[in-house]
Write an enzyme that holds these catalytic residues in place. Structure first.
Site, PDB file in Angstrom:
ATOM      1  N   LYS A  73       0.647  -1.214  -0.126  1.00 58.66           N
ATOM      2  CA  LYS A  73       0.089   0.212   0.092  1.00 58.66           C
ATOM      3  C   LYS A  73       0.880   1.340  -0.002  1.00 58.66           C
ATOM      4  O   LYS A  73       0.477   2.407  -0.640  1.00 58.66           O
ATOM      5  CB  LYS A  73      -0.931   0.016   1.165  1.00 58.66           C
ATOM      6  CG  LYS A  73      -2.062  -1.209   1.129  1.00 58.66           C
ATOM      7  CD  LYS A  73      -3.003  -0.917   2.264  1.00 58.66           C
ATOM      8  CE  LYS A  73      -4.294  -1.748   2.025  1.00 58.66           C
ATOM      9  NZ  LYS A  73      -5.298  -1.460   3.020  1.00 58.66           N
ATOM     10  N   ASP A 109      -9.790   3.230   1.821  1.00 57.73           N
ATOM     11  CA  ASP A 109      -9.896   2.676   3.373  1.00 57.73           C
ATOM     12  C   ASP A 109     -10.811   3.798   4.285  1.00 57.73           C
ATOM     13  O   ASP A 109     -11.646   3.561   4.876  1.00 57.73           O
ATOM     14  CB  ASP A 109      -8.536   2.138   3.882  1.00 57.73           C
ATOM     15  CG  ASP A 109      -7.951   0.936   3.260  1.00 57.73           C
ATOM     16  OD1 ASP A 109      -8.989   0.417   2.878  1.00 57.73           O
ATOM     17  OD2 ASP A 109      -6.814   0.713   3.515  1.00 57.73           O
TER      18      ASP A 109
HETATM   19  P1  NAP Z   1       0.213  -2.159   9.731  1.00 52.51           P
HETATM   20  O1  NAP Z   1       0.601  -1.045   8.855  1.00 52.51           O
HETATM   21  O2  NAP Z   1       1.212  -3.386  10.011  1.00 52.51           O
HETATM   22  O3  NAP Z   1       0.157  -1.511  11.234  1.00 52.51           O
HETATM   23  C1  NAP Z   1      -0.151  -2.281  12.286  1.00 52.51           C
HETATM   24  C2  NAP Z   1      -0.281  -1.385  13.660  1.00 52.51           C
HETATM   25  O4  NAP Z   1      -0.460  -2.274  14.593  1.00 52.51           O
HETATM   26  C3  NAP Z   1       1.176  -1.003  13.839  1.00 52.51           C
HETATM   27  O5  NAP Z   1       0.961   0.678  14.446  1.00 52.51           O
HETATM   28  C4  NAP Z   1       1.767  -1.869  14.830  1.00 52.51           C
HETATM   29  O6  NAP Z   1       2.670  -1.202  16.005  1.00 52.51           O
HETATM   30  C5  NAP Z   1       0.637  -2.066  15.801  1.00 52.51           C
HETATM   31  N1  NAP Z   1       0.519  -3.592  16.456  1.00 52.51           N
HETATM   32  C6  NAP Z   1       0.948  -4.777  15.809  1.00 52.51           C
HETATM   33  N2  NAP Z   1       0.830  -5.647  16.876  1.00 52.51           N
HETATM   34  C7  NAP Z   1       0.583  -4.790  18.092  1.00 52.51           C
HETATM   35  C8  NAP Z   1       0.393  -5.245  19.540  1.00 52.51           C
HETATM   36  N3  NAP Z   1       0.702  -6.672  19.807  1.00 52.51           N
HETATM   37  N4  NAP Z   1       0.180  -4.479  20.251  1.00 52.51           N
HETATM   38  C9  NAP Z   1      -0.363  -3.035  19.948  1.00 52.51           C
HETATM   39  N5  NAP Z   1      -0.265  -2.523  18.847  1.00 52.51           N
HETATM   40  C10 NAP Z   1       0.339  -3.420  17.740  1.00 52.51           C
HETATM   41  O7  NAP Z   1      -1.177  -2.922   9.477  1.00 52.51           O
HETATM   42  P2  NAP Z   1      -2.467  -2.098   8.604  1.00 52.51           P
HETATM   43  O8  NAP Z   1      -2.211  -2.078   7.489  1.00 52.51           O
HETATM   44  O9  NAP Z   1      -2.424  -0.793   9.320  1.00 52.51           O
HETATM   45  O10 NAP Z   1      -3.659  -3.278   9.137  1.00 52.51           O
HETATM   46  C11 NAP Z   1      -4.093  -3.279  10.444  1.00 52.51           C
HETATM   47  C12 NAP Z   1      -5.316  -4.077  10.494  1.00 52.51           C
HETATM   48  O11 NAP Z   1      -6.313  -3.405  10.010  1.00 52.51           O
HETATM   49  C13 NAP Z   1      -5.191  -5.450   9.987  1.00 52.51           C
HETATM   50  O12 NAP Z   1      -5.760  -6.471  10.594  1.00 52.51           O
HETATM   51  C14 NAP Z   1      -5.838  -5.189   8.528  1.00 52.51           C
HETATM   52  O13 NAP Z   1      -6.466  -6.383   7.981  1.00 52.51           O
HETATM   53  C15 NAP Z   1      -7.122  -4.266   8.863  1.00 52.51           C
HETATM   54  N6  NAP Z   1      -7.538  -3.480   7.972  1.00 52.51           N
HETATM   55  C16 NAP Z   1      -9.041  -3.440   7.764  1.00 52.51           C
HETATM   56  C17 NAP Z   1      -9.572  -2.875   6.769  1.00 52.51           C
HETATM   57  C18 NAP Z   1     -11.058  -2.938   6.659  1.00 52.51           C
HETATM   58  O14 NAP Z   1     -11.433  -2.495   5.332  1.00 52.51           O
HETATM   59  N7  NAP Z   1     -11.789  -3.437   7.168  1.00 52.51           N
HETATM   60  C19 NAP Z   1      -8.822  -2.077   5.787  1.00 52.51           C
HETATM   61  C20 NAP Z   1      -7.525  -1.943   6.127  1.00 52.51           C
HETATM   62  C21 NAP Z   1      -6.848  -2.485   7.271  1.00 52.51           C
HETATM   63  P3  NAP Z   1       4.216  -0.714  15.535  1.00 52.51           P
HETATM   64  O15 NAP Z   1       4.003   0.466  14.632  1.00 52.51           O
HETATM   65  O16 NAP Z   1       4.616  -0.630  17.182  1.00 52.51           O
HETATM   66  O17 NAP Z   1       4.922  -1.806  14.864  1.00 52.51           O
END
Ligand code: NAP
Length: 279
Positions: A73, A109
């Site tokens: 992305k 999104d």
């Molecule tokens: P990402 O860019 O990898 O970001 C994940 C974030 O979560 C980071 O800030 C990370 O912290 C934090 N994190 C990970 N493990 C953690 C833990 N154990 N405790 C606290 N914080 C934690 O991922 P993303 O693209 O933002 O996606 C996040 C979620 O949203 C996914 O499950 C995805 O499927 C979902 N999503 C859903 C939709 C929808 O349409 N419903 C759309 C987009 C995304 P750090 O910064 O410290 O690494």
């Protein structure tokens, strides 16, 4: 929608770029929508091994539109001709639109998030505590601000959280101080609790009762451990499936200029999620 010709029929090709893509719900959702809209279009998932070459392929093959998912992305932004302003501010795209050979990047999104959230609560004037500082969190922060709400970032990593907070001009607290957070609603924008780790929560055992509404952006499983805990604490809960449907519907609007059948898209997504529950 402008069409190319194939085998005497007009066929448009759309794609999903990601890695992995095998379990994605987008092909079923988009294919159903195109069919119901009467559009002779094909939506094809690709597990991308070389993003630059894949995007060149969009130009070369005249692919009309692409959904972009994890982990491309942010990287994809560097290979496009134009960026929509909201995508630029969020720092990530999830949609490519091929406009006469020029490739535009959009982020749907945030639109998906506010379209779903609006059906549950007023956003304007309310405070949303958002866990995470990654791509989904940035889309949520942008969406909340655009609708007149106030985001508060809860981040486990101080550096990343502070950078996002200063970019968007919003507040930040370490996740470890969760118990002192005061906000109307809570949004989980981390992957914690996503299948197959369905027993996990980003806030295990913590008190959620003070939030009127808890939303999880995770859509698989349909109801995460966090949402089940929140329900038990008396909160209204919003699963991520609705946002997923709306972000996909916005992609189709951008590609075709037409409104897709959101209710049926939602039905097929829920059906597939129930099937996944048995995985
Ligand atoms: P990402 O860019 O990898 O970001 C994940 C974030 O979560 C980071 O800030 C990370 O912290 C934090 N994190 C990970 N493990 C953690 C833990 N154990 N405790 C606290 N914080 C934690 O991922 P993303 O693209 O933002 O996606 C996040 C979620 O949203 C996914 O499950 C995805 O499927 C979902 N999503 C859903 C939709 C929808 O349409 N419903 C759309 C987009 C995304 P750090 O910064 O410290 O690494």
């Amino acid at each position: 929608m402008r069409r190319g010709r194939m085998g005497g029929k007009d066929v448009e090709v759309f794609a999903l770029f990601g890695d992995p893509v095998a379990h994605s719900l987008s092909p079923a959702m988009h294919s159903l929508a195109f069919e119901e809209m009467g559009l002779p279009a094909r939506y094809v998932p690709f597990r991308v091994v070389d993003l630059r070459a894949a995007i060149q392929g969009v130009r070369g093959l005249n692919i009309r539109g692409v959904s972009v998912t994890i982990p491309f992305k942010t990287e994809a932004m560097g290979h496009l001709d134009e960026l929509d302003e909201s995508a630029r501010r969020i720092g990530a795209i999830n949609t490519i639109v091929n406009r006469d050979g020029r490739l535009w990047g959009f982020n749907t999104d945030w639109v998906g998030l506010v379209t779903e959230l609006r059906q549950w609560t007023e956003i304007k004037g309310r405070t949303f505590a958002i866990i995470g500082a990654g791509g989904a969190a940035r889309a949520a922060i942008f969406g909340v601000i655009s609708e007149g709400g106030t985001p508060l970032i809860l981040s486990r990593s101080a550096r990343r959280g502070k950078r996002v907070a200063s970019e968007f001009g919003c507040g930040i607290l370490p996740l470890s101080e969760f118990n002192s957070v005061r906000a109307d609603c809570l949004i989980n924008a981390t992957p914690v609790g996503m299948a197959p780790d369905v027993g996990l929560s980003p806030l295990p055992g913590l008190d959620l009762a003070r939030f009127e509404l808890v939303m999880d952006l995770i859509y698989n499983p349909f109801k995460t451990r966090l949402l089940r805990d929140a329900e038990r604490a008396g909160c209204r809960v919003v699963p991520g499936a609705g946002m997923f449907v709306h972000q996909g519907a916005e992609q189709i609007r951008l590609w075709t200029g037409m409104e897709p059948p959101r209710d049926h898209m939602r039905e097929i997504v829920l059906e597939r999620l129930q099937a996944h529950d048995g995985d």
